[in-house]
Scaffold this motif. Structure first.
Motif, PDB file in Angstrom:
ATOM      1  N   VAL A   1     -17.553 -53.193  -3.284  1.00 19.58           N
ATOM      2  CA  VAL A   1     -16.548 -53.624  -4.249  1.00 19.58           C
ATOM      3  C   VAL A   1     -17.076 -53.466  -5.672  1.00 19.58           C
ATOM      4  N   ASP A   2     -18.299 -53.924  -5.905  1.00 15.88           N
ATOM      5  CA  ASP A   2     -18.887 -53.808  -7.245  1.00 15.88           C
ATOM      6  C   ASP A   2     -18.965 -52.346  -7.674  1.00 15.88           C
ATOM      7  N   ARG A   3     -19.311 -51.491  -6.740  1.00 19.25           N
ATOM      8  CA  ARG A   3     -19.381 -50.065  -7.062  1.00 19.25           C
ATOM      9  C   ARG A   3     -18.001 -49.538  -7.461  1.00 19.25           C
ATOM     10  N   LEU A   4     -16.985 -49.888  -6.689  1.00 18.44           N
ATOM     11  CA  LEU A   4     -15.638 -49.422  -6.982  1.00 18.44           C
ATOM     12  C   LEU A   4     -15.150 -49.930  -8.335  1.00 18.44           C
ATOM     13  N   ILE A   5     -15.455 -51.160  -8.656  1.00 14.71           N
ATOM     14  CA  ILE A   5     -15.065 -51.702  -9.955  1.00 14.71           C
ATOM     15  C   ILE A   5     -15.664 -50.859 -11.082  1.00 14.71           C
ATOM     16  N   GLY A   6     -16.910 -50.471 -10.912  1.00 14.55           N
ATOM     17  CA  GLY A   6     -17.581 -49.673 -11.922  1.00 14.55           C
ATOM     18  C   GLY A   6     -17.115 -48.237 -11.989  1.00 14.55           C
TER      19      GLY A   6
ATOM     20  N   ARG B   1      -7.955 -54.831  -9.665  1.00 11.13           N
ATOM     21  CA  ARG B   1      -6.741 -54.662  -8.867  1.00 11.13           C
ATOM     22  C   ARG B   1      -5.510 -54.655  -9.775  1.00 11.13           C
ATOM     23  N   ALA B   2      -5.520 -55.494 -10.807  1.00 15.17           N
ATOM     24  CA  ALA B   2      -4.385 -55.544 -11.732  1.00 15.17           C
ATOM     25  C   ALA B   2      -4.217 -54.231 -12.486  1.00 15.17           C
ATOM     26  N   THR B   3      -5.318 -53.634 -12.934  1.00 16.49           N
ATOM     27  CA  THR B   3      -5.184 -52.377 -13.672  1.00 16.49           C
ATOM     28  C   THR B   3      -4.766 -51.238 -12.745  1.00 16.49           C
ATOM     29  N   GLY B   4      -5.244 -51.272 -11.501  1.00 20.87           N
ATOM     30  CA  GLY B   4      -4.813 -50.258 -10.547  1.00 20.87           C
ATOM     31  C   GLY B   4      -3.328 -50.367 -10.237  1.00 20.87           C
ATOM     32  N   GLU B   5      -2.852 -51.598 -10.093  1.00 24.95           N
ATOM     33  CA  GLU B   5      -1.423 -51.798  -9.873  1.00 24.95           C
ATOM     34  C   GLU B   5      -0.626 -51.273 -11.064  1.00 24.95           C
ATOM     35  N   GLU B   6      -1.104 -51.556 -12.272  1.00 28.49           N
ATOM     36  CA  GLU B   6      -0.395 -51.106 -13.470  1.00 28.49           C
ATOM     37  C   GLU B   6      -0.330 -49.579 -13.526  1.00 28.49           C
ATOM     38  N   PHE B   7      -1.388 -48.910 -13.087  1.00 27.05           N
ATOM     39  CA  PHE B   7      -1.361 -47.444 -13.033  1.00 27.05           C
ATOM     40  C   PHE B   7      -0.167 -46.959 -12.211  1.00 27.05           C
ATOM     41  N   LEU B   8       0.065 -47.552 -11.043  1.00 24.60           N
ATOM     42  CA  LEU B   8       1.179 -47.139 -10.196  1.00 24.60           C
ATOM     43  C   LEU B   8       2.526 -47.593 -10.759  1.00 24.60           C
ATOM     44  N   LEU B   9       2.584 -48.808 -11.267  1.00 18.95           N
ATOM     45  CA  LEU B   9       3.847 -49.345 -11.770  1.00 18.95           C
ATOM     46  C   LEU B   9       4.336 -48.592 -12.996  1.00 18.95           C
ATOM     47  N   GLU B  10       3.441 -48.209 -13.882  1.00 19.86           N
ATOM     48  CA  GLU B  10       3.833 -47.436 -15.060  1.00 19.86           C
ATOM     49  C   GLU B  10       4.503 -46.129 -14.665  1.00 19.86           C
ATOM     50  N   ARG B  11       4.200 -45.659 -13.492  1.00 22.37           N
ATOM     51  CA  ARG B  11       4.730 -44.377 -13.011  1.00 22.37           C
ATOM     52  C   ARG B  11       5.824 -44.575 -11.967  1.00 22.37           C
ATOM     53  N   ASN B  12       6.352 -45.802 -11.865  1.00 23.96           N
ATOM     54  CA  ASN B  12       7.411 -46.110 -10.897  1.00 23.96           C
ATOM     55  C   ASN B  12       7.042 -45.687  -9.478  1.00 23.96           C
TER      56      ASN B  12
ATOM     57  N   GLY C   1      -7.040 -46.905 -15.563  1.00 21.88           N
ATOM     58  CA  GLY C   1      -6.895 -48.096 -14.737  1.00 21.88           C
ATOM     59  C   GLY C   1      -7.020 -47.900 -13.248  1.00 21.88           C
ATOM     60  N   GLY C   2      -6.995 -46.638 -12.805  1.00 26.82           N
ATOM     61  CA  GLY C   2      -7.060 -46.389 -11.366  1.00 26.82           C
ATOM     62  C   GLY C   2      -8.336 -45.680 -10.961  1.00 26.82           C
ATOM     63  N   TRP C   3      -8.262 -44.931  -9.865  1.00 29.62           N
ATOM     64  CA  TRP C   3      -9.428 -44.275  -9.286  1.00 29.62           C
ATOM     65  C   TRP C   3      -9.081 -42.847  -8.883  1.00 29.62           C
TER      66      TRP C   3
ATOM     67  N   ASN D   1     -16.687 -35.038  -9.495  1.00 24.80           N
ATOM     68  CA  ASN D   1     -16.607 -33.626  -9.868  1.00 24.80           C
ATOM     69  C   ASN D   1     -16.013 -33.422 -11.253  1.00 24.80           C
ATOM     70  N   GLY D   2     -15.877 -34.518 -12.001  1.00 22.47           N
ATOM     71  CA  GLY D   2     -15.442 -34.410 -13.388  1.00 22.47           C
ATOM     72  C   GLY D   2     -14.042 -34.879 -13.694  1.00 22.47           C
ATOM     73  N   SER D   3     -13.273 -35.321 -12.700  1.00 22.36           N
ATOM     74  CA  SER D   3     -11.916 -35.774 -12.978  1.00 22.36           C
ATOM     75  C   SER D   3     -11.932 -37.041 -13.824  1.00 22.36           C
ATOM     76  N   VAL D   4     -11.041 -37.088 -14.822  1.00 20.35           N
ATOM     77  CA  VAL D   4     -10.947 -38.261 -15.694  1.00 20.35           C
ATOM     78  C   VAL D   4      -9.583 -38.930 -15.567  1.00 20.35           C
ATOM     79  N   ARG D   5      -8.724 -38.444 -14.682  1.00 20.52           N
ATOM     80  CA  ARG D   5      -7.409 -39.045 -14.463  1.00 20.52           C
ATOM     81  C   ARG D   5      -7.343 -39.590 -13.044  1.00 20.52           C
ATOM     82  N   SER D   6      -6.742 -40.749 -12.903  1.00 16.43           N
ATOM     83  CA  SER D   6      -6.634 -41.365 -11.582  1.00 16.43           C
ATOM     84  C   SER D   6      -5.625 -40.619 -10.719  1.00 16.43           C
ATOM     85  N   SER D   7      -5.789 -40.734  -9.426  1.00 13.85           N
ATOM     86  CA  SER D   7      -4.833 -40.168  -8.476  1.00 13.85           C
ATOM     87  C   SER D   7      -4.114 -41.299  -7.754  1.00 13.85           C
ATOM     88  N   PHE D   8      -2.902 -41.013  -7.314  1.00 14.27           N
ATOM     89  CA  PHE D   8      -2.130 -41.999  -6.572  1.00 14.27           C
ATOM     90  C   PHE D   8      -2.838 -42.354  -5.266  1.00 14.27           C
TER      91      PHE D   8
END
Length: 327
Positions: A152-157, A205-216, A163-165, A171-178
């Protein structure tokens, strides 16, 4: 919805893995009844069948992520295989195998001793390097009573600035995927169910949720176009893949845990879910992944799916009971 609903009767006339969830989520059966039904997952139906394929060392198919002896030729010709340990554990969690039963406890103990990730030889419950895999490992570990706080600590970092993962971050991605984001969110939610989480895990978890919610749940933030048409096609088992029903079922579970009201930004996905209901009240399976499996648990694409229908009905029941009325 009551037990006289023919679709609910159809769900109840099924495997214990479906039946206990329909009892709990759709008929509001007393806890004692659905817990008794859930206990049958260990000894009957799909749960017992999947457990029957387990290796003596606690693994499935001789590997953590890949079956023993698996080669790239099979992946190229037949698709990713789904018979190894990680996918079997996730399926048992979805079936609802009681984590307190002796078989479950022995399984996770043996896996901790004997299973190593193919990527780097790490002990199974220390996690791998990929966010999608580690999200599911957290979900399975937390559900079955394993201390997964280090993962969990690793994932948070590893959260990205939006806001997502993304499992391609390395490999260099800077944008989260669904897909990566929903896998991690499900893990963090299971961790929170198990031990309450931590301030850092709840904030992640809140920021990850916001990533999805912002995109409906399915749209590109910049253009508003669907990010992937596959997100609107219902899949089961999802494995690592994303669709809006998986996301809606996650948000339902999250809201039940925290007592939050449904976010209005889920409304478009809810409307789409309603539109996909067949005339007989069921929902179809749109597609399934290729690749080796132990056995099938749906009748095939284009046909009514108990799993899709169960999830759709409980999402709509939750939404209709709690969603704010339009102004």
């Amino acid at each position: 919805m009551t037990q006289s609903d023919p679709v609910i009767e159809w769900l109840l006339d099924s495997d214990p893995a479906i039946r206990w969830q329909a009892m709990r989520d759709l008929t509001d059966a007393p806890q004692s009844l659905w817990l008794a039904e859930r206990a049958r997952v260990e000894t009957e139906g799909w749960g017992a069948k999947l457990l029957s394929f387990q290796d003596r060392d606690g693994q499935w198919a001789g590997g953590a992520f890949l079956p023993a002896g698996f080669g790239p030729e099979e992946w190229h010709e037949h698709g990713q295989p789904w018979t190894a340990t990680t996918f079997c554990l996730s399926q048992l969690r979805e079936f609802g195998l009681d984590p307190s039963c002796a078989r479950a406890k022995r399984t996770v103990e043996l896996i901790g001793v004997n299973s190593r990730w193919e990527e780097g030889g790490q002990p199974y419950w220390q996690g791998e390097i990929e966010e999608c895999i580690n999200g599911r490992t957290v979900a399975d570990g937390a559900y079955f009573g394993i201390d997964v706080s280090a993962i969990v600590d690793r994932l948070i970092g590893e959260r990205l600035e939006d806001g997502g993962w993304n499992c391609e971050r390395i490999n260099g991605s800077v944008r989260s995927s669904f897909a990566s984001t929903i896998n991690v969110l499900e893990g963090l939610l299971e961790y929170e169910k198990a031990i309450g989480g931590t301030p850092a895990s709840r904030q992640a978890r809140a920021t990850g949720e916001e990533f999805l919610l912002e995109r409906n749940l399915f749209r590109r933030l910049g253009t508003g176009e669907p990010a992937d048409e596959q997100f609107l096609r219902f899949l089961h088992p999802n494995r690592w893949r994303y669709d809006i029903l998986r996301a809606l079922d996650y948000f339902r579970a999250s809201a039940i845990l925290t007592g939050a009201d449904p976010d209005p930004r889920l409304g478009e996905a809810i409307d789409y879910l309603r539109s996909r209901r067949s005339a007989d009240g069921t929902w179809p399976l749109d597609w399934s992944t290729e690749g080796r499996v132990w056995f099938e648990i749906d009748d095939g694409p284009g046909k009514p799916s108990r799993w899709i229908t169960l999830k759709a009905m409980r999402v709509l029941k939750w939404w209709d009971a709690r969603a704010p009325m339009p102004a």
